[in-house]
Design a protein around this motif. Structure first.
Motif, mmCIF file in Angstrom:
data_model
loop_
_atom_site.group_PDB
_atom_site.id
_atom_site.type_symbol
_atom_site.label_atom_id
_atom_site.label_comp_id
_atom_site.label_asym_id
_atom_site.label_seq_id
_atom_site.Cartn_x
_atom_site.Cartn_y
_atom_site.Cartn_z
ATOM 1 N N GLY A 106 0.819 -1.207 0.000
ATOM 2 C CA GLY A 106 0.000 0.000 0.000
ATOM 3 C C GLY A 106 0.849 1.251 0.000
ATOM 4 O O GLY A 106 2.083 1.199 0.014
ATOM 5 N N ALA A 107 0.159 2.372 0.021
ATOM 6 C CA ALA A 107 0.842 3.667 0.001
ATOM 7 C C ALA A 107 1.303 4.031 1.400
ATOM 8 O O ALA A 107 0.751 3.574 2.401
ATOM 9 C CB ALA A 107 -0.097 4.740 -0.530
ATOM 10 N N PHE A 108 2.339 4.827 1.451
ATOM 11 C CA PHE A 108 2.838 5.389 2.684
ATOM 12 C C PHE A 108 2.907 6.888 2.448
ATOM 13 O O PHE A 108 2.663 7.358 1.340
ATOM 14 C CB PHE A 108 4.216 4.779 3.008
ATOM 15 N N HIS A 109 3.236 7.682 3.434
ATOM 16 C CA HIS A 109 3.255 9.126 3.220
ATOM 17 C C HIS A 109 4.557 9.595 2.572
ATOM 18 O O HIS A 109 5.534 8.863 2.502
ATOM 19 C CB HIS A 109 3.009 9.864 4.541
ATOM 20 N N PHE A 110 4.548 10.815 2.087
ATOM 21 C CA PHE A 110 5.707 11.483 1.490
ATOM 22 C C PHE A 110 6.253 10.758 0.268
ATOM 23 O O PHE A 110 7.462 10.606 0.104
ATOM 24 C CB PHE A 110 6.833 11.679 2.517
ATOM 25 N N GLY A 111 5.373 10.294 -0.631
ATOM 26 C CA GLY A 111 5.825 9.685 -1.877
ATOM 27 C C GLY A 111 6.525 8.358 -1.708
ATOM 28 O O GLY A 111 7.436 8.041 -2.457
ATOM 29 N N ARG A 112 6.094 7.591 -0.728
ATOM 30 C CA ARG A 112 6.721 6.295 -0.471
ATOM 31 C C ARG A 112 5.659 5.207 -0.507
ATOM 32 O O ARG A 112 4.480 5.462 -0.354
ATOM 33 C CB ARG A 112 7.429 6.327 0.888
ATOM 34 N N LEU A 113 6.108 3.984 -0.735
ATOM 35 C CA LEU A 113 5.213 2.831 -0.769
ATOM 36 C C LEU A 113 5.672 1.788 0.245
ATOM 37 O O LEU A 113 6.864 1.678 0.543
ATOM 38 C CB LEU A 113 5.204 2.189 -2.161
ATOM 39 N N ARG A 114 4.705 1.009 0.719
ATOM 40 C CA ARG A 114 5.005 -0.170 1.542
ATOM 41 C C ARG A 114 5.024 -1.372 0.621
ATOM 42 O O ARG A 114 4.169 -1.510 -0.248
ATOM 43 C CB ARG A 114 3.919 -0.383 2.586
ATOM 44 N N ALA A 115 5.979 -2.251 0.839
ATOM 45 C CA ALA A 115 6.074 -3.458 0.018
ATOM 46 C C ALA A 115 6.495 -4.627 0.892
ATOM 47 O O ALA A 115 7.002 -4.452 2.000
ATOM 48 C CB ALA A 115 7.087 -3.253 -1.110
ATOM 49 N N VAL A 122 9.010 -3.538 3.735
ATOM 50 C CA VAL A 122 9.906 -2.489 3.244
ATOM 51 C C VAL A 122 9.089 -1.233 3.009
ATOM 52 O O VAL A 122 7.961 -1.306 2.531
ATOM 53 C CB VAL A 122 10.570 -2.925 1.914
ATOM 54 N N ILE A 123 9.667 -0.099 3.345
ATOM 55 C CA ILE A 123 9.100 1.195 2.965
ATOM 56 C C ILE A 123 10.175 1.897 2.158
ATOM 57 O O ILE A 123 11.315 2.031 2.618
ATOM 58 C CB ILE A 123 8.700 2.030 4.190
ATOM 59 N N GLY A 124 9.825 2.293 0.936
ATOM 60 C CA GLY A 124 10.816 2.921 0.078
ATOM 61 C C GLY A 124 10.182 3.875 -0.907
ATOM 62 O O GLY A 124 8.963 4.045 -0.939
ATOM 63 N N PRO A 125 10.998 4.499 -1.735
ATOM 64 C CA PRO A 125 10.519 5.501 -2.680
ATOM 65 C C PRO A 125 9.529 4.915 -3.687
ATOM 66 O O PRO A 125 9.736 3.821 -4.230
ATOM 67 C CB PRO A 125 11.782 5.970 -3.398
ATOM 68 N N ALA A 126 8.450 5.662 -3.942
ATOM 69 C CA ALA A 126 7.437 5.210 -4.884
ATOM 70 C C ALA A 126 7.973 5.157 -6.310
ATOM 71 O O ALA A 126 7.507 4.350 -7.116
ATOM 72 C CB ALA A 126 6.215 6.123 -4.813
ATOM 73 N N TRP A 127 8.973 5.982 -6.635
ATOM 74 C CA TRP A 127 9.471 5.996 -8.013
ATOM 75 C C TRP A 127 10.032 4.633 -8.406
ATOM 76 O O TRP A 127 9.919 4.223 -9.558
ATOM 77 C CB TRP A 127 10.514 7.099 -8.226
ATOM 78 N N CYS A 128 10.653 3.918 -7.462
ATOM 79 C CA CYS A 128 11.224 2.615 -7.821
ATOM 80 C C CYS A 128 10.297 1.464 -7.433
ATOM 81 O O CYS A 128 10.106 0.541 -8.234
ATOM 82 C CB CYS A 128 12.608 2.425 -7.212
#
Length: 137
Positions: A106-115, A122-128
């Motif tokens: 799902g989504a996380f705040h500040f342009g990051r995603l949970r995976a 993992v929480i990391g940058p949505a761009w990758c």
């Protein structure tokens, strides 16, 4: 005066013991339980030169917050993660995670995603991480 010196030495000994416990036992244990699982499952391979490269990206892996200590190359087949110098000092090694192993939670705040990658949150940058869903970087 000697008692002050004695208490100072005791305090230094306690401080050194806490540092040893934190950086000699706890942090290596967290590394083995999170990023350490990936060393065997996802060995590093050479990235495609046409991949998107960004240095100093912020990731949280399990209970480890790696700050801006991960360099990323995202190509058509893998997410290549290379830890920075400080993270390598704690035993993290480069990994290449195939996109099929990246499950977006799902989504996380500040342009990051949970995976979920290999059973590790993992929480990391949505761009990758968004590339696992077929999104453009």
């Amino acid at each position: 005066m000697p008692s002050a010196l004695l208490w100072g030495l005791v305090a230094i000994g306690i401080f050194a013991s806490v540092l040893w416990l934190a950086f000699g036992v706890i942090v290596p244990g967290l590394v083995r339980r999170s990023w350490g699982r990936w060393h065997v499952a996802f060995p590093a391979v050479a990235p495609d030169p046409s991949g998107v490269t960004r240095r100093n990206q912020s990731f949280s892996v399990g209970l480890l917050n790696l700050g801006y200590g991960v360099h990323v190359v995202a190509d058509a087949s893998h997410l290549h993660l290379t830890p920075g110098a400080l993270c390598r000092g704690f035993g993290l090694r480069p990994v290449s995670i195939p996109w099929g192993a990246v499950g977006i939670v799902g989504a996380f705040h500040f342009g990051r995603l949970r995976a979920d990658i290999g059973g590790v949150r993992v929480i990391g940058p949505a761009w990758c991480l968004g590339m696992a869903r077929g999104e453009d970087s």
